[in-house]
Design an enzyme around this catalytic site. Structure first.
Site, PDB file in Angstrom:
ATOM      1  N   ASP A 188       0.825  -1.217   0.000  1.00 41.98           N
ATOM      2  CA  ASP A 188       0.000   0.000   0.000  1.00 41.98           C
ATOM      3  C   ASP A 188       0.858   1.265   0.000  1.00 41.98           C
ATOM      4  O   ASP A 188       1.948   1.279   0.574  1.00 41.98           O
ATOM      5  CB  ASP A 188      -0.923  -0.029   1.226  1.00 41.98           C
ATOM      6  CG  ASP A 188      -2.056   0.973   1.091  1.00 41.98           C
ATOM      7  OD1 ASP A 188      -2.407   1.337  -0.056  1.00 41.98           O
ATOM      8  OD2 ASP A 188      -2.599   1.397   2.134  1.00 41.98           O
ATOM      9  N   ASN A 209     -11.099  -2.890  -5.210  1.00 46.70           N
ATOM     10  CA  ASN A 209     -10.358  -1.951  -6.059  1.00 46.70           C
ATOM     11  C   ASN A 209     -11.043  -1.671  -7.403  1.00 46.70           C
ATOM     12  O   ASN A 209     -10.700  -0.691  -8.080  1.00 46.70           O
ATOM     13  CB  ASN A 209      -8.916  -2.420  -6.289  1.00 46.70           C
ATOM     14  CG  ASN A 209      -8.014  -2.286  -5.071  1.00 46.70           C
ATOM     15  OD1 ASN A 209      -7.098  -3.081  -4.851  1.00 46.70           O
ATOM     16  ND2 ASN A 209      -8.247  -1.272  -4.250  1.00 46.70           N
TER      17      ASN A 209
HETATM   18  C1  IPE Z   1      -5.452  -2.862  -0.182  1.00 47.69           C
HETATM   19  O1  IPE Z   1      -5.108  -1.541  -0.337  1.00 47.69           O
HETATM   20  C2  IPE Z   1      -5.455  -3.562  -1.509  1.00 47.69           C
HETATM   21  C3  IPE Z   1      -4.151  -3.721  -2.158  1.00 47.69           C
HETATM   22  C4  IPE Z   1      -2.991  -3.376  -1.670  1.00 47.69           C
HETATM   23  C5  IPE Z   1      -4.189  -4.376  -3.438  1.00 47.69           C
HETATM   24  P1  IPE Z   1      -6.204  -0.398  -0.476  1.00 47.69           P
HETATM   25  O2  IPE Z   1      -5.473   0.878  -0.583  1.00 47.69           O
HETATM   26  O3  IPE Z   1      -7.165  -0.713  -1.561  1.00 47.69           O
HETATM   27  O4  IPE Z   1      -6.971  -0.505   0.921  1.00 47.69           O
HETATM   28  P2  IPE Z   1      -7.910   0.538   1.648  1.00 47.69           P
HETATM   29  O5  IPE Z   1      -8.967   0.929   0.665  1.00 47.69           O
HETATM   30  O6  IPE Z   1      -7.068   1.700   2.031  1.00 47.69           O
HETATM   31  O7  IPE Z   1      -8.436  -0.177   2.845  1.00 47.69           O
HETATM   32  C1  IPE Z   2      -1.753   0.077  -3.313  1.00 47.69           C
HETATM   33  O1  IPE Z   2      -1.477   1.437  -3.348  1.00 47.69           O
HETATM   34  C2  IPE Z   2      -1.906  -0.494  -4.684  1.00 47.69           C
HETATM   35  C3  IPE Z   2      -3.254  -0.954  -5.014  1.00 47.69           C
HETATM   36  C4  IPE Z   2      -4.275  -0.952  -4.218  1.00 47.69           C
HETATM   37  C5  IPE Z   2      -3.439  -1.468  -6.354  1.00 47.69           C
HETATM   38  P1  IPE Z   2      -2.650   2.488  -3.358  1.00 47.69           P
HETATM   39  O2  IPE Z   2      -3.024   2.782  -4.769  1.00 47.69           O
HETATM   40  O3  IPE Z   2      -3.774   2.050  -2.493  1.00 47.69           O
HETATM   41  O4  IPE Z   2      -1.919   3.741  -2.715  1.00 47.69           O
HETATM   42  P2  IPE Z   2      -2.558   4.804  -1.728  1.00 47.69           P
HETATM   43  O5  IPE Z   2      -3.117   4.074  -0.551  1.00 47.69           O
HETATM   44  O6  IPE Z   2      -3.629   5.531  -2.500  1.00 47.69           O
HETATM   45  O7  IPE Z   2      -1.410   5.683  -1.365  1.00 47.69           O
HETATM   46 MG    MG Z   3      -4.177   2.336  -0.529  1.00 46.86          MG
END
Ligand code: IPE
Ligand code: IPE
Ligand code: MG
Length: 251
Positions: free
Chosen positions: A22, A70
């Site tokens: 993340d 997602n």
């Molecule tokens: C969790 O991260 C999913 C992945 C890393 C693929 P998210 O960024 O989607 O999670 P939330 O929405 O902050 O809980």
């Molecule tokens: C995790 O990084 C990757 C996926 C969920 C695909 P994020 O895209 O959630 O990054 P933040 O949380 O917005 O910084």
């Molecule tokens: Mg995220």
């Protein structure tokens, strides 16, 4: 310490490490870049982590790449993530072969675009004979969905038994787990989440029952070999009690 032996005792090495990768979006934003740039950089780190984890002796590595939730992101970002997968996965094949990594998927890949699905299927078939480490890419994965699917299978199994009352009794957590998608993968020993959030976000819900949790404030695109080593060393210092007392465990 040699890079391939981060811990003092080899038995304190987690068998199955899961990572919620993340922070890609925030990493990009902090640099005035678009979110996709963060995902690209994140994908590079994911490739490196596979090699580092393999060299540290991890047997199974789950990387959370795309959750069932997602899909609710902006269409352009979802499309970008899917094309990254179809472009980068074939390019990582030589290194997976070199590192003896078997590529597997956890999640329902049927709604993925054709090119991404083909890349995934090809990587699974090309690497199926590798035995050095299992890389389990969690794609369109949700822990609740996985449990629900197992619950359906369990209900069907019970309904098919002559003595349903005994069948319900025989439905132990172990038997239930055998009905889950990747039941041949070990339960999670260590769950790492980068990016500063302290939540599981529907990752490995059943299998994280006794996972050790490790949260890092580092955004995923900045995650380094030392950060992985720190997480593994922290794991090695934990006492896993599974409900017992510390005295029972240490004896
Ligand atoms: C969790 O991260 C999913 C992945 C890393 C693929 P998210 O960024 O989607 O999670 P939330 O929405 O902050 O809980
Ligand atoms: C995790 O990084 C990757 C996926 C969920 C695909 P994020 O895209 O959630 O990054 P933040 O949380 O917005 O910084
Ligand atoms: Mg995220």
């Amino acid at each position: 310490m040699s890079p391939s032996t981060p811990m003092d005792q080899s038995n304190s090495l987690p068998c199955h490490v899961g990572i919620v990768m993340d922070g890609n979006g925030r990493w990009a934003k902090a640099r005035g870049k678009g979110r996709l740039e963060g995902h690209k950089q994140g994908a590079k780190v994911a490739r490196n982590v596979v090699e580092w984890a393999k060299n540290f002796g991890v047997r199974q590595l789950s990387l959370y790449a795309f959750s069932t939730e997602n899909w609710d992101r902006p269409k352009l970002e979802v499309r970008g993530l899917m094309s990254l997968l179809s472009i980068l996965l074939p390019r990582t094949l030589p290194e997976m072969m070199q590192n003896d990594v078997r590529f597997r998927v956890l999640g329902d890949i049927s709604p993925l675009p054709g090119s991404a699905k083909r890349a995934v299927e090809n990587a699974m078939s090309e690497t199926k004979g590798n035995t050095g480490m299992d890389l389990i890419l969690c794609l369109n994965y949700g822990g609740q969905q996985e449990i629900l699917a197992a619950a359906r299978t369990a209900c069907e199994w019970v309904a098919g038994q002559d003595d349903r009352e005994s069948a319900w009794k025989a439905l132990t957590p172990d038997r239930f787990r055998s009905m889950m998608w990747r039941h041949d993968v070990a339960p999670l020993d260590l769950l790492i989440r980068t990016g500063g959030e302290r939540r599981i976000s529907n990752f490995h819900l059943w299998d994280a029952a006794y996972a050790e949790l490790y949260f890092s404030d580092v955004y995923w695109p900045d995650f380094s070999k030392q950060d992985l080593k720190d997480a593994l060393n922290d794991y090695a210092s934990r006492e896993r009690r599974y409900g017992k007392t510390g005295e029972q465990v240490s004896s």
